[in-house]
Design a protein around this motif. Structure first.
Motif, PDB file in Angstrom:
ATOM      1  N   ASP A  45       0.852  -1.183   0.000  1.00 16.24           N
ATOM      2  CA  ASP A  45       0.000   0.000   0.000  1.00 16.24           C
ATOM      3  C   ASP A  45       0.890   1.238   0.000  1.00 16.24           C
ATOM      4  N   GLY A  46       0.741   2.100  -0.998  1.00 19.73           N
ATOM      5  CA  GLY A  46       1.581   3.285  -1.098  1.00 19.73           C
ATOM      6  C   GLY A  46       1.322   4.314  -0.022  1.00 19.73           C
ATOM      7  N   ASN A  47       0.247   4.143   0.747  1.00 16.45           N
ATOM      8  CA  ASN A  47      -0.043   5.085   1.828  1.00 16.45           C
ATOM      9  C   ASN A  47       0.806   4.836   3.064  1.00 16.45           C
ATOM     10  N   PHE A  48       1.603   3.771   3.039  1.00 16.90           N
ATOM     11  CA  PHE A  48       2.398   3.422   4.201  1.00 16.90           C
ATOM     12  C   PHE A  48       3.825   3.131   3.749  1.00 16.90           C
ATOM     13  N   LYS A  49       4.794   3.502   4.602  1.00 14.43           N
ATOM     14  CA  LYS A  49       6.200   3.187   4.370  1.00 14.43           C
ATOM     15  C   LYS A  49       6.761   2.481   5.600  1.00 14.43           C
ATOM     16  N   VAL A  50       7.726   1.578   5.363  1.00 13.07           N
ATOM     17  CA  VAL A  50       8.301   0.760   6.428  1.00 13.07           C
ATOM     18  C   VAL A  50       9.793   1.044   6.487  1.00 13.07           C
ATOM     19  N   LEU A  51      10.269   1.423   7.680  1.00 13.61           N
ATOM     20  CA  LEU A  51      11.691   1.685   7.876  1.00 13.61           C
ATOM     21  C   LEU A  51      12.424   0.398   8.205  1.00 13.61           C
ATOM     22  N   GLU A  52      13.764   0.465   8.237  1.00 14.11           N
ATOM     23  CA  GLU A  52      14.568  -0.728   8.488  1.00 14.11           C
ATOM     24  C   GLU A  52      14.357  -1.291   9.886  1.00 14.11           C
ATOM     25  N   ASP A  53      14.014  -0.421  10.860  1.00 13.46           N
ATOM     26  CA  ASP A  53      13.794  -0.925  12.217  1.00 13.46           C
ATOM     27  C   ASP A  53      12.382  -1.452  12.426  1.00 13.46           C
ATOM     28  N   GLY A  54      11.559  -1.466  11.358  1.00 14.61           N
ATOM     29  CA  GLY A  54      10.210  -2.000  11.467  1.00 14.61           C
ATOM     30  C   GLY A  54       9.153  -0.965  11.752  1.00 14.61           C
ATOM     31  N   SER A  55       9.520   0.307  11.870  1.00 13.44           N
ATOM     32  CA  SER A  55       8.541   1.351  12.143  1.00 13.44           C
ATOM     33  C   SER A  55       7.710   1.607  10.889  1.00 13.44           C
ATOM     34  N   VAL A  56       6.375   1.682  11.097  1.00 10.20           N
ATOM     35  CA  VAL A  56       5.433   1.891   9.995  1.00 10.20           C
ATOM     36  C   VAL A  56       4.891   3.312  10.114  1.00 10.20           C
ATOM     37  N   TYR A  57       5.031   4.107   9.038  1.00  7.73           N
ATOM     38  CA  TYR A  57       4.566   5.485   9.005  1.00  7.73           C
ATOM     39  C   TYR A  57       3.611   5.660   7.827  1.00  7.73           C
ATOM     40  N   THR A  58       2.709   6.630   7.972  1.00  7.93           N
ATOM     41  CA  THR A  58       1.830   6.994   6.866  1.00  7.93           C
ATOM     42  C   THR A  58       2.562   7.960   5.945  1.00  7.93           C
ATOM     43  N   THR A  59       2.310   7.831   4.645  1.00  2.00           N
ATOM     44  CA  THR A  59       2.915   8.748   3.677  1.00  2.00           C
ATOM     45  C   THR A  59       1.998   9.898   3.316  1.00  2.00           C
ATOM     46  N   SER A  60       0.691   9.745   3.601  1.00  4.99           N
ATOM     47  CA  SER A  60      -0.276  10.801   3.326  1.00  4.99           C
ATOM     48  C   SER A  60      -1.416  10.689   4.325  1.00  4.99           C
ATOM     49  N   ALA A  61      -2.182  11.739   4.450  1.00  2.00           N
ATOM     50  CA  ALA A  61      -3.330  11.730   5.362  1.00  2.00           C
ATOM     51  C   ALA A  61      -4.408  10.792   4.825  1.00  2.00           C
ATOM     52  N   LEU A  62      -5.013   9.989   5.726  1.00  2.00           N
ATOM     53  CA  LEU A  62      -6.056   9.053   5.311  1.00  2.00           C
ATOM     54  C   LEU A  62      -7.004   8.825   6.481  1.00  2.00           C
ATOM     55  N   SER A  63      -8.190   8.324   6.169  1.00  2.00           N
ATOM     56  CA  SER A  63      -9.191   7.997   7.193  1.00  2.00           C
ATOM     57  C   SER A  63      -9.624   6.560   7.000  1.00  2.00           C
ATOM     58  N   LEU A  64      -9.859   5.873   8.109  1.00  2.00           N
ATOM     59  CA  LEU A  64     -10.264   4.470   8.062  1.00  2.00           C
ATOM     60  C   LEU A  64     -11.760   4.370   7.811  1.00  2.00           C
ATOM     61  N   SER A  65     -12.133   3.467   6.954  1.00  2.00           N
ATOM     62  CA  SER A  65     -13.555   3.212   6.724  1.00  2.00           C
ATOM     63  C   SER A  65     -14.105   2.345   7.838  1.00  2.00           C
ATOM     64  N   ALA A  66     -15.342   1.973   7.677  1.00  2.00           N
ATOM     65  CA  ALA A  66     -15.969   1.127   8.710  1.00  2.00           C
ATOM     66  C   ALA A  66     -15.239  -0.196   8.837  1.00  2.00           C
ATOM     67  N   GLU A  67     -14.771  -0.688   7.703  1.00  2.00           N
ATOM     68  CA  GLU A  67     -14.019  -1.931   7.754  1.00  2.00           C
ATOM     69  C   GLU A  67     -12.563  -1.622   8.072  1.00  2.00           C
ATOM     70  N   LYS A  68     -11.886  -2.635   8.564  1.00  2.00           N
ATOM     71  CA  LYS A  68     -10.489  -2.432   8.918  1.00  2.00           C
ATOM     72  C   LYS A  68      -9.623  -2.349   7.664  1.00  2.00           C
ATOM     73  N   LYS A  69      -8.527  -1.598   7.810  1.00  2.00           N
ATOM     74  CA  LYS A  69      -7.579  -1.386   6.715  1.00  2.00           C
ATOM     75  C   LYS A  69      -6.487  -2.446   6.768  1.00  2.00           C
ATOM     76  N   THR A  70      -6.175  -3.092   5.641  1.00  2.00           N
ATOM     77  CA  THR A  70      -5.147  -4.136   5.618  1.00  2.00           C
ATOM     78  C   THR A  70      -4.169  -3.854   4.494  1.00  2.00           C
ATOM     79  N   PHE A  71      -2.900  -4.219   4.731  1.00  2.00           N
ATOM     80  CA  PHE A  71      -1.871  -4.205   3.698  1.00  2.00           C
ATOM     81  C   PHE A  71      -0.779  -5.202   4.084  1.00  2.00           C
ATOM     82  N   THR A  72       0.160  -5.414   3.197  1.00  2.00           N
ATOM     83  CA  THR A  72       1.174  -6.460   3.398  1.00  2.00           C
ATOM     84  C   THR A  72       2.560  -5.839   3.307  1.00  2.00           C
TER      85      THR A  72
END
Length: 866
Positions: A45-72
């Motif tokens: 998912d291009g809305n998220f970036k993963v650093l070498e230490d495993g930290s997950v950051y958002t790349t842009s502002a987003l809102s979660l829908s009623a269903e849960k958000k998933t990516f790999t």
């Protein structure tokens, strides 16, 4: 082909707010648990970036829908050919209930996640583990928080020095630390929930090691040696001692104090030592080298600003007293008597000696003798023997026994250097002595002229080299007939003398680097014996002078010369001393190469080598002779690779070598040149014939000055734009033409009336020049069509100026005007290009333009030079 096997690791779920801003920390994933050595980390998912230490950051502002958000998260190890994935789910966290009036009001508390830097004492005695700090997150009120840390001292060298308690956030030290080795540590602290969510940004925490005075100061040298002239005034600086301390700078632990502990000899203190700077100065007003030639000082340096409990170190300083001419020479005897036979000339009659307390061999002790009285007729002469410092008294004019049976001389002595009086001392007086010379009335033997002969011998001359003649004369007859010469034994065996002619020759190779010859001179007594057995003596002083032993050699012999033909600097070296070294004379010994290359003087030992004209590229072996100032010639072979390059690094050594430096053309090469010239002449005649046809009459007048370049990516003209990149052209039409630079495409188009264009399109290294004829192939008069010579006269100076500016500009701004690539404009139309309507006979004469692109740069540079 790289094939990867994909395996799924455990799923990770983060509870996050419904609205997430850009660059927001979502959570931290343990990547090493899934794949230990991951070379590539990416997110589906291009809305998220993963650093070498495993930290997950958002790349842009987003809102979660009623269903849960998933990516790999994809992890790849290319070497092991392993690919793994981690499924991440984002679930909206539960909203807190609305506070009622009866609910307890929460008070704002100070955050404990960012504590002040920790401090640990160096060489701490414990007990260990020793708590040094605690980090806590305010979010522990709402979550179960686990603390962890990484960095130097934890999981990096020195490993295991610190650790953090998982539940409390207490940081402990496990052992003592040396500040000089590790002055501080920066560790990263993490606060995470059991499910991996990180409510806090990772904290960079500094642990500073507080210095302990555990290092004594030390001197930078084991022994300091200084010199000071004798009789120096108090306050004159002798030298400076320097000490250092490995403890923390700008503290009492490194504040040093100096002092003198003792002095040898233990007399009145002669020097003082500044406590803060370590500068040693003269303290005693009378430093006499003749009494104390040197002083040895034991100095101490102590930290803690010199306090008694500070650490200290001692060092040694030796101060040598330099000699000055503060002592006058004095004769060992006041009265001297000597005898000399009448009519003897240039004979040594007496040696006088002096005593001087100054340093032997220095100008302050060198004696200079003079005859003060009794030598009105200049019959005597006195010189100084540099080896013994004695005065040699000689007779330079014959004495007459009948005129004076004795002569009384008064001799004075001084030093080579002027006197420097010591403080509070009286003026020095000149020492004198008297010499009584008794004249003997006897039949004298042969006399050498002069009595002392100096012969200079060049170093390393061959055995048997004649270095001069030393002859004696009979004072009665004034000639040397019948006189025999010999050298008494027991003297330095450097020379021999011919017993009849008095010619002096060497008997060994004289080298100043061998044994007894290191002094460079030797005095040899020579006997002269006449027919009556009477003898006369003389002295030969043989002095070895530096010779011309070495040939001059050029240090560097291999060079690369590029197309700019910048002169090469040749520098020769000669191991001899002056006057047998510089200046050097360079000469090219090969006549053929001398006509192609020239040498210009740079300085006494260097010259510049450059070609005389436009000679071919290749490798030239140039023999060059170098002659030193003494006449010795050294032969050198200089190899010059004349390469078609801009920088020497472009040459790979494969340039064609010219045998012996001679360039000749073979029979086939001459024949090819003749045929090429004929072919070129034929082409020019064909072009002239085509240009002379009345069907297509072309001319260029000043009426075309209004033509401009038009912007168009199609075959129809576009809007007119005034831009600094537009190049004005000229023809006789009423319409304007414009040269347009758009993006990656560059098109030059000239409109000369309805349906008539001259187009030059540069794309992919291909150049064309087309013309359009009007209506159904019917030929008409085109007064705006340029001939090739007119086009060349217009484009040549402008292209030359552009290339010159491009070469001078290091940022390559000017190259942007024309060195651009083309955009792909799609497939061509079925109608084909209007260039097909051009006059094929006229086009054939310009086909060579399609062949210019690979060599365009070289052609442009050549045109600029000429």
């Amino acid at each position: 082909v790289l094939s990867l096997c994909c395996e799924a690791c455990k799923k990770v779920t983060f509870r996050v707010p419904s609205e997430l801003e850009a660059n927001t920390l979502v959570g931290r994933v343990d990547l090493k648990e899934c794949l230990q050595s991951a070379e590539f980390i990416s997110s589906t998912d291009g809305n998220f970036k993963v650093l070498e230490d495993g930290s997950v950051y958002t790349t842009s502002a987003l809102s979660l829908s009623a269903e849960k958000k998933t990516f790999t998260i994809l992890l790849k190890d290319i070497q092991e050919q392993v690919e793994k994935k981690i499924d991440v789910s984002l679930v909206e966290e539960e909203k807190k209930k609305t506070r009622n009036a009866r609910d307890t009001v929460l008070k704002r508390t100070k955050r404990r996640w960012g504590p002040i830097p920790s401090v640990m004492i160096e060489n701490s005695l414990g007990p260990f583990p020793l708590q040094i700090q605690q980090v806590q997150s305010d979010t522990a009120q709402n979550y179960t928080i686990y603390y962890s840390a990484s960095g130097p001292g934890i999981d990096q060298d020195p490993k295991g020095l610190f650790y953090i308690e998982r539940e409390t956030g207490n940081i402990f030290a496990t052992r003592a630390v040396d500040r000089e080795q590790y002055p501080s540590f920066q560790i990263i602290c993490f606060a995470t929930t059991p499910d991996g969510y990180s409510p806090e940004v990772p904290l960079v925490h500094t642990i500073r090691i507080e210095d302990d005075n555990d290092n004594p100061p030390y001197f930078t040298q084991d022994l300091f040696e200084f010199c000071v002239p004798e009789n120096s005034k108090p306050g004159v600086v002798v030298g400076k001692v320097i000490a250092e301390d490995r403890d923390e700078p700008y503290t009492l632990h490194t504040t040093l104090k100096y002092r003198i502990v003792s002095q040898n000899p233990p007399i009145t203190p002669a020097f003082s030592l500044h406590g803060d700077t370590g500068v040693i100065s003269v303290l005693l007003p009378q430093l006499d080298r003749e009494l104390v030639p040197s002083y040895t000082l034991l100095v101490e340096v102590r930290d803690m600003a010199g306090q008694p409990f500070g650490l200290c170190t001692t060092g040694t300083v030796v101060v040598k007293i330099e000699d000055t001419n503060d002592n006058a020479p004095s004769f060992k005897q006041i009265q001297y008597e000597t005898r000399v036979e009448e009519n003897r000339v240039s004979v040594e009659i007496l040696r006088v000696s002096v005593v001087d307390l100054d340093e032997p061999g220095s100008p302050g002790s060198g004696a200079v003798y003079e005859i003060i009285r009794g030598n009105d007729d200049q019959a005597f002469e006195i010189t100084t023997d540099k080896n013994t410092n004695e005065g040699i008294l000689c007779v330079v004019k014959g004495l007459d026994y009948e005129s004076a049976k004795q002569r009384v001389l008064v001799i004075g002595v001084n030093n080579e250097a002027p006197y420097l009086l010591a403080p509070h001392s009286q003026q020095l007086s000149q020492s004198t002595c008297s010499v009584t010379v008794h004249v003997l009335d006897v039949d004298e033997g042969p006399v050498f002229k002069p009595c002392l002969l100096r012969l200079d011998v060049k170093e390393c001359e061959d055995i048997g080299t004649a270095i001069g003649r030393y002859v004696a004369e009979d004072p009665e007859t004034g000639n040397s007939e019948g006189i025999r010469y010999r050298i008494p034994p027991g003297q330095c065996n450097w020379i021999n003398i011919d017993d009849k002619s008095g010619e002096v020759r060497t008997v060994k190779v004289l080298d100043r680097d061998i044994g007894e010859m290191r002094r460079g001179q030797c005095n040899i007594t020579v006997l002269a014996i006449d027919r009556n057995g009477k003898t006369g003596t003389g002295t030969i002083q043989v002095c070895i002078v530096p010779g011309n032993k070495n040939f001059p050699r050029i240090a560097q012999t291999d060079f690369i010369m590029c197309r700019d033909r910048k002169p090469i600097c040749l520098t020769a070296q000669d191991g001899d001393e002056a006057p047998y070294s510089t200046p050097f004379v360079y000469r090219i010994t090969d006549r053929n190469l001398a006509s192609m290359w020239k040498i210009s003087q740079h300085n006494d030992d260097s010259v510049y080598l450059s070609p005389k004209g436009d000679i071919p590229f290749g490798i030239y072996d140039i023999p060059i002779s170098v002659m030193d100032n003494g006449g010795k010639v050294g032969e050198n072979n200089i190899r010059v690779n004349l390469c078609d390059c801009v920088t020497p690094t472009e040459c790979d050594g494969r340039t064609r070598q010219l045998s012996g430096g001679n360039v000749t053309l073979g029979l086939w090469a001459i024949l090819a040149m003749i045929l090429g010239s004929l072919l070129l002449l034929l082409i020019l005649i064909t072009i002239c014939g085509c240009c002379g046809r009345g069907v297509m009459h072309r001319q260029v007048t000043d009426d075309c000055a209004n033509h401009n370049l038009i912007i168009s990516n199609t075959e129809a003209p576009g809007e007119e734009v005034m831009d600094h990149n537009i190049i004005p052209l000229q023809n006789t039409c009423d319409q304007g033409g414009y040269g347009v630079k758009t993006g990656d495409q560059q098109t030059f188009e000239m409109v000369k009336g309805r349906g008539h264009t001259l187009e030059s399109v540069k794309g992919g290294g291909h150049q064309t020049l087309g013309s359009v004829k009007e209506g159904g192939g019917q030929t008409m008069m085109d007064t705006c069509r340029y001939s090739y010579s007119e086009w060349h006269n217009f484009t040549h100076p402008r292209l030359g100026e552009k290339v010159h500016l491009c070469r001078q500009d290091e940022e390559h701004k000017h190259s942007e005007d024309y060195l651009l690539s083309y955009n792909y404009e799609g497939k061509g139309s079925l109608a084909g290009s209007v260039g097909c309507c051009s006059d094929q006979h006229e086009e054939e004469a310009l086909d060579f333009l399609d062949q210019l692109e690979p060599k365009f740069r070289t052609l442009a540079e050549t045109c600029i030079k000429r």
